[in-house]
Design a protein around this motif. Structure first.
Motif, PDB file in Angstrom:
ATOM      1  N   GLN A 116      24.348  -3.803  18.175  1.00  0.00           N
ATOM      2  CA  GLN A 116      24.173  -5.135  18.761  1.00  0.00           C
ATOM      3  C   GLN A 116      22.702  -5.388  19.098  1.00  0.00           C
ATOM      4  O   GLN A 116      22.348  -5.790  20.219  1.00  0.00           O
ATOM      5  CB  GLN A 116      25.068  -5.294  19.997  1.00  0.00           C
ATOM      6  N   CYS A 117      21.852  -5.144  18.104  1.00  0.00           N
ATOM      7  CA  CYS A 117      20.411  -5.335  18.258  1.00  0.00           C
ATOM      8  C   CYS A 117      19.999  -6.753  17.863  1.00  0.00           C
ATOM      9  O   CYS A 117      20.746  -7.475  17.211  1.00  0.00           O
ATOM     10  CB  CYS A 117      19.651  -4.375  17.333  1.00  0.00           C
ATOM     11  N   SER A 118      18.784  -7.085  18.229  1.00  0.00           N
ATOM     12  CA  SER A 118      18.122  -8.225  17.604  1.00  0.00           C
ATOM     13  C   SER A 118      17.501  -7.732  16.301  1.00  0.00           C
ATOM     14  O   SER A 118      17.332  -6.523  16.100  1.00  0.00           O
ATOM     15  CB  SER A 118      17.039  -8.785  18.531  1.00  0.00           C
ATOM     16  N   VAL A 119      17.137  -8.663  15.405  1.00  0.00           N
ATOM     17  CA  VAL A 119      16.630  -8.240  14.107  1.00  0.00           C
ATOM     18  C   VAL A 119      15.543  -9.181  13.621  1.00  0.00           C
ATOM     19  O   VAL A 119      15.622 -10.392  13.790  1.00  0.00           O
ATOM     20  CB  VAL A 119      17.775  -8.141  13.063  1.00  0.00           C
ATOM     21  N   VAL A 120      14.491  -8.594  13.032  1.00  0.00           N
ATOM     22  CA  VAL A 120      13.428  -9.355  12.385  1.00  0.00           C
ATOM     23  C   VAL A 120      13.788  -9.522  10.913  1.00  0.00           C
ATOM     24  O   VAL A 120      14.131  -8.548  10.236  1.00  0.00           O
ATOM     25  CB  VAL A 120      12.074  -8.636  12.511  1.00  0.00           C
ATOM     26  N   ALA A 121      13.697 -10.746  10.419  1.00  0.00           N
ATOM     27  CA  ALA A 121      13.965 -11.033   9.007  1.00  0.00           C
ATOM     28  C   ALA A 121      12.692 -11.568   8.365  1.00  0.00           C
ATOM     29  O   ALA A 121      12.107 -12.544   8.844  1.00  0.00           O
ATOM     30  CB  ALA A 121      15.098 -12.053   8.870  1.00  0.00           C
ATOM     31  N   LEU A 122      12.237 -10.912   7.309  1.00  0.00           N
ATOM     32  CA  LEU A 122      10.993 -11.265   6.639  1.00  0.00           C
ATOM     33  C   LEU A 122      11.234 -12.265   5.516  1.00  0.00           C
ATOM     34  O   LEU A 122      12.220 -12.159   4.779  1.00  0.00           O
ATOM     35  CB  LEU A 122      10.335 -10.014   6.045  1.00  0.00           C
ATOM     36  N   THR A 123      10.305 -13.187   5.345  1.00  0.00           N
ATOM     37  CA  THR A 123      10.448 -14.212   4.307  1.00  0.00           C
ATOM     38  C   THR A 123       9.946 -13.677   2.962  1.00  0.00           C
ATOM     39  O   THR A 123       8.945 -14.150   2.407  1.00  0.00           O
ATOM     40  CB  THR A 123       9.673 -15.488   4.687  1.00  0.00           C
ATOM     41  N   MET A 124      10.667 -12.693   2.452  1.00  0.00           N
ATOM     42  CA  MET A 124      10.365 -12.152   1.129  1.00  0.00           C
ATOM     43  C   MET A 124      11.660 -11.788   0.433  1.00  0.00           C
ATOM     44  O   MET A 124      12.675 -11.524   1.076  1.00  0.00           O
ATOM     45  CB  MET A 124       9.437 -10.938   1.219  1.00  0.00           C
ATOM     46  N   ASN A 125      11.626 -11.782  -0.898  1.00  0.00           N
ATOM     47  CA  ASN A 125      12.807 -11.442  -1.685  1.00  0.00           C
ATOM     48  C   ASN A 125      12.419 -10.528  -2.833  1.00  0.00           C
ATOM     49  O   ASN A 125      11.357  -9.897  -2.798  1.00  0.00           O
ATOM     50  CB  ASN A 125      13.488 -12.719  -2.192  1.00  0.00           C
ATOM     51  N   GLU A 126      13.264 -10.438  -3.846  1.00  0.00           N
ATOM     52  CA  GLU A 126      13.010  -9.543  -4.974  1.00  0.00           C
ATOM     53  C   GLU A 126      11.710  -9.865  -5.704  1.00  0.00           C
ATOM     54  O   GLU A 126      11.097  -9.004  -6.321  1.00  0.00           O
ATOM     55  CB  GLU A 126      14.175  -9.601  -5.974  1.00  0.00           C
ATOM     56  N   GLN A 127      11.276 -11.109  -5.618  1.00  0.00           N
ATOM     57  CA  GLN A 127      10.038 -11.526  -6.298  1.00  0.00           C
ATOM     58  C   GLN A 127       8.800 -11.309  -5.431  1.00  0.00           C
ATOM     59  O   GLN A 127       7.682 -11.552  -5.874  1.00  0.00           O
ATOM     60  CB  GLN A 127      10.119 -13.000  -6.701  1.00  0.00           C
ATOM     61  N   GLY A 128       8.999 -10.870  -4.203  1.00  0.00           N
ATOM     62  CA  GLY A 128       7.877 -10.618  -3.309  1.00  0.00           C
ATOM     63  C   GLY A 128       7.728 -11.707  -2.258  1.00  0.00           C
ATOM     64  O   GLY A 128       8.699 -12.339  -1.848  1.00  0.00           O
ATOM     65  N   ILE A 129       6.486 -11.948  -1.828  1.00  0.00           N
ATOM     66  CA  ILE A 129       6.186 -12.939  -0.797  1.00  0.00           C
ATOM     67  C   ILE A 129       5.691 -14.219  -1.469  1.00  0.00           C
ATOM     68  O   ILE A 129       4.660 -14.194  -2.139  1.00  0.00           O
ATOM     69  CB  ILE A 129       5.107 -12.424   0.175  1.00  0.00           C
ATOM     70  N   PRO A 130       6.387 -15.327  -1.308  1.00  0.00           N
ATOM     71  CA  PRO A 130       5.945 -16.575  -1.934  1.00  0.00           C
ATOM     72  C   PRO A 130       4.577 -17.027  -1.421  1.00  0.00           C
ATOM     73  O   PRO A 130       4.219 -16.769  -0.264  1.00  0.00           O
ATOM     74  CB  PRO A 130       7.026 -17.574  -1.540  1.00  0.00           C
ATOM     75  N   GLN A 131       3.861 -17.726  -2.255  1.00  0.00           N
ATOM     76  CA  GLN A 131       2.543 -18.234  -1.881  1.00  0.00           C
ATOM     77  C   GLN A 131       2.613 -19.567  -1.147  1.00  0.00           C
ATOM     78  O   GLN A 131       1.639 -19.981  -0.530  1.00  0.00           O
ATOM     79  CB  GLN A 131       1.673 -18.390  -3.136  1.00  0.00           C
ATOM     80  N   LYS A 132       3.741 -20.227  -1.218  1.00  0.00           N
ATOM     81  CA  LYS A 132       3.861 -21.547  -0.604  1.00  0.00           C
ATOM     82  C   LYS A 132       4.846 -21.535   0.568  1.00  0.00           C
ATOM     83  O   LYS A 132       5.850 -20.829   0.551  1.00  0.00           O
ATOM     84  CB  LYS A 132       4.306 -22.574  -1.645  1.00  0.00           C
ATOM     85  N   SER A 133       4.533 -22.356   1.553  1.00  0.00           N
ATOM     86  CA  SER A 133       5.369 -22.457   2.748  1.00  0.00           C
ATOM     87  C   SER A 133       6.794 -22.888   2.416  1.00  0.00           C
ATOM     88  O   SER A 133       7.757 -22.382   2.993  1.00  0.00           O
ATOM     89  CB  SER A 133       4.743 -23.445   3.732  1.00  0.00           C
ATOM     90  N   LYS A 134       6.936 -23.814   1.478  1.00  0.00           N
ATOM     91  CA  LYS A 134       8.260 -24.326   1.137  1.00  0.00           C
ATOM     92  C   LYS A 134       9.176 -23.207   0.669  1.00  0.00           C
ATOM     93  O   LYS A 134      10.356 -23.153   1.057  1.00  0.00           O
ATOM     94  CB  LYS A 134       8.127 -25.392   0.049  1.00  0.00           C
ATOM     95  N   GLU A 135       8.650 -22.296  -0.151  1.00  0.00           N
ATOM     96  CA  GLU A 135       9.457 -21.182  -0.659  1.00  0.00           C
ATOM     97  C   GLU A 135       9.770 -20.168   0.443  1.00  0.00           C
ATOM     98  O   GLU A 135      10.866 -19.607   0.499  1.00  0.00           O
ATOM     99  CB  GLU A 135       8.750 -20.502  -1.824  1.00  0.00           C
ATOM    100  N   ARG A 136       8.806 -19.941   1.331  1.00  0.00           N
ATOM    101  CA  ARG A 136       9.070 -19.015   2.437  1.00  0.00           C
ATOM    102  C   ARG A 136      10.154 -19.575   3.352  1.00  0.00           C
ATOM    103  O   ARG A 136      11.026 -18.837   3.829  1.00  0.00           O
ATOM    104  CB  ARG A 136       7.790 -18.740   3.230  1.00  0.00           C
ATOM    105  N   PHE A 137      10.086 -20.880   3.597  1.00  0.00           N
ATOM    106  CA  PHE A 137      11.126 -21.488   4.427  1.00  0.00           C
ATOM    107  C   PHE A 137      12.494 -21.380   3.758  1.00  0.00           C
ATOM    108  O   PHE A 137      13.496 -21.132   4.432  1.00  0.00           O
ATOM    109  CB  PHE A 137      10.813 -22.955   4.716  1.00  0.00           C
ATOM    110  N   LYS A 138      12.540 -21.570   2.461  1.00  0.00           N
ATOM    111  CA  LYS A 138      13.814 -21.480   1.750  1.00  0.00           C
ATOM    112  C   LYS A 138      14.437 -20.090   1.937  1.00  0.00           C
ATOM    113  O   LYS A 138      15.647 -19.966   2.159  1.00  0.00           O
ATOM    114  CB  LYS A 138      13.607 -21.760   0.263  1.00  0.00           C
TER     115      LYS A 138
END
Length: 266
Positions: free
Chosen positions: A119-141
């Protein structure tokens, strides 16, 4: 604003050496100094230690919790190390924060059971299999998908911290703006979700890093930041955080600002 002390991080050679040699006195003194500076949680990051990572995290959690009474952020790319830390965690000190999950399916499958079990809190990173997007819109998605996924798995919304991934402005002059825009998008769409950054990443590779960190922190708070992993022993930075919260109407009757002043924190 949740202040998370950054200094117990094995990317620093002295910390790596102290953890591997099990120097209890050094680690405990460093933990205490960060809490005295204003840290309300401490980040324990042994991501660069390749040998016996679970054992090292287990030792580190026990050692730090002997010395301070704040909760911990258990920070490692190795889920076995996170698990080891949680197994010996003193829950009387407060809820742990796991750092981190990503949109990668295998990462979610490894970390989610630990978040649920403890029952912890958790940090979720805005990255996926393709890595870290260069644009804010993709990170938000990615953030939006992670929030929905974690919520569907029964994780309370108040326990979700989204990290828009701060990268050095020395690598891309727009990296600060990308993070600030992503923070705003997240808070506009999911105001109840918390946001978090690793502050000092923004200044990597540049001189006078504290000046850059301090300036970026003010901008990030104004953009909706809720928590930051940072140097809580930097008195100027801590004072700016108090002043910014006050100016944004987050410090009723200026109580926290005045309290810090009276305690000589400025």
């Amino acid at each position: 604003m949740l202040i998370i002390g950054e200094k117990i991080n094995s990317s620093r050679k002295d910390i790596k050496d102290m953890v591997e040699s099990k120097n209890k006195e050094f680690i405990q003194e460093l933990a205490q100094k960060q809490v005295e500076g204003g840290a309300e949680m401490l980040d324990l990051n042994i991501g660069t230690i390749r040998k016996s990572k679970p054992e090292n995290m287990r030792w580190l959690v026990k050692t730090v919790q002997e010395a301070v009474d704040v909760p911990l952020c258990i920070d490692s790319p190795n889920h076995e190390a996170i698990k080891a830390g949680l197994e010996v965690y003193d829950w009387d000190k407060g809820k742990a924060l796991i750092n981190s999950v990503t949109a990668k399916r295998e990462k979610l499958d490894l970390i989610l059971p630990l978040v649920k079990k403890y029952q912890c809190s958790v940090v979720a990173l805005t990255m996926n299999e393709q890595g870290i997007p260069q644009k804010s819109k993709e990170r938000f998605k990615i953030a939006d998908g992670l929030i929905r996924k974690l919520a569907s798995e029964g994780i309370p919304i108040e326990d979700i911290y989204i990290d828009p991934l701060t990268l050095p402005v020395s690598a891309n002059i727009q990296n600060a703006n990308i993070v600030l825009e992503t923070l705003k998008r997240i808070k506009d769409s999911h105001p109840e979700v918390k946001t978090i950054i690793g502050l000092s990443n923004i200044s990597y590779g540049l001189p006078e890093r504290r000046l850059i960190n301090q300036s970026f922190m003010v901008l990030a708070i104004a953009s909706g930041l809720n928590a930051a992993i940072l140097d809580s022993t930097d008195k100027d930075l801590m004072a700016l955080i108090k002043a910014t919260d006050l100016l944004l109407g987050k410090d009723e009757f200026c109580r926290q600002y005045l309290k810090a002043f009276r305690e000589g924190k400025f």
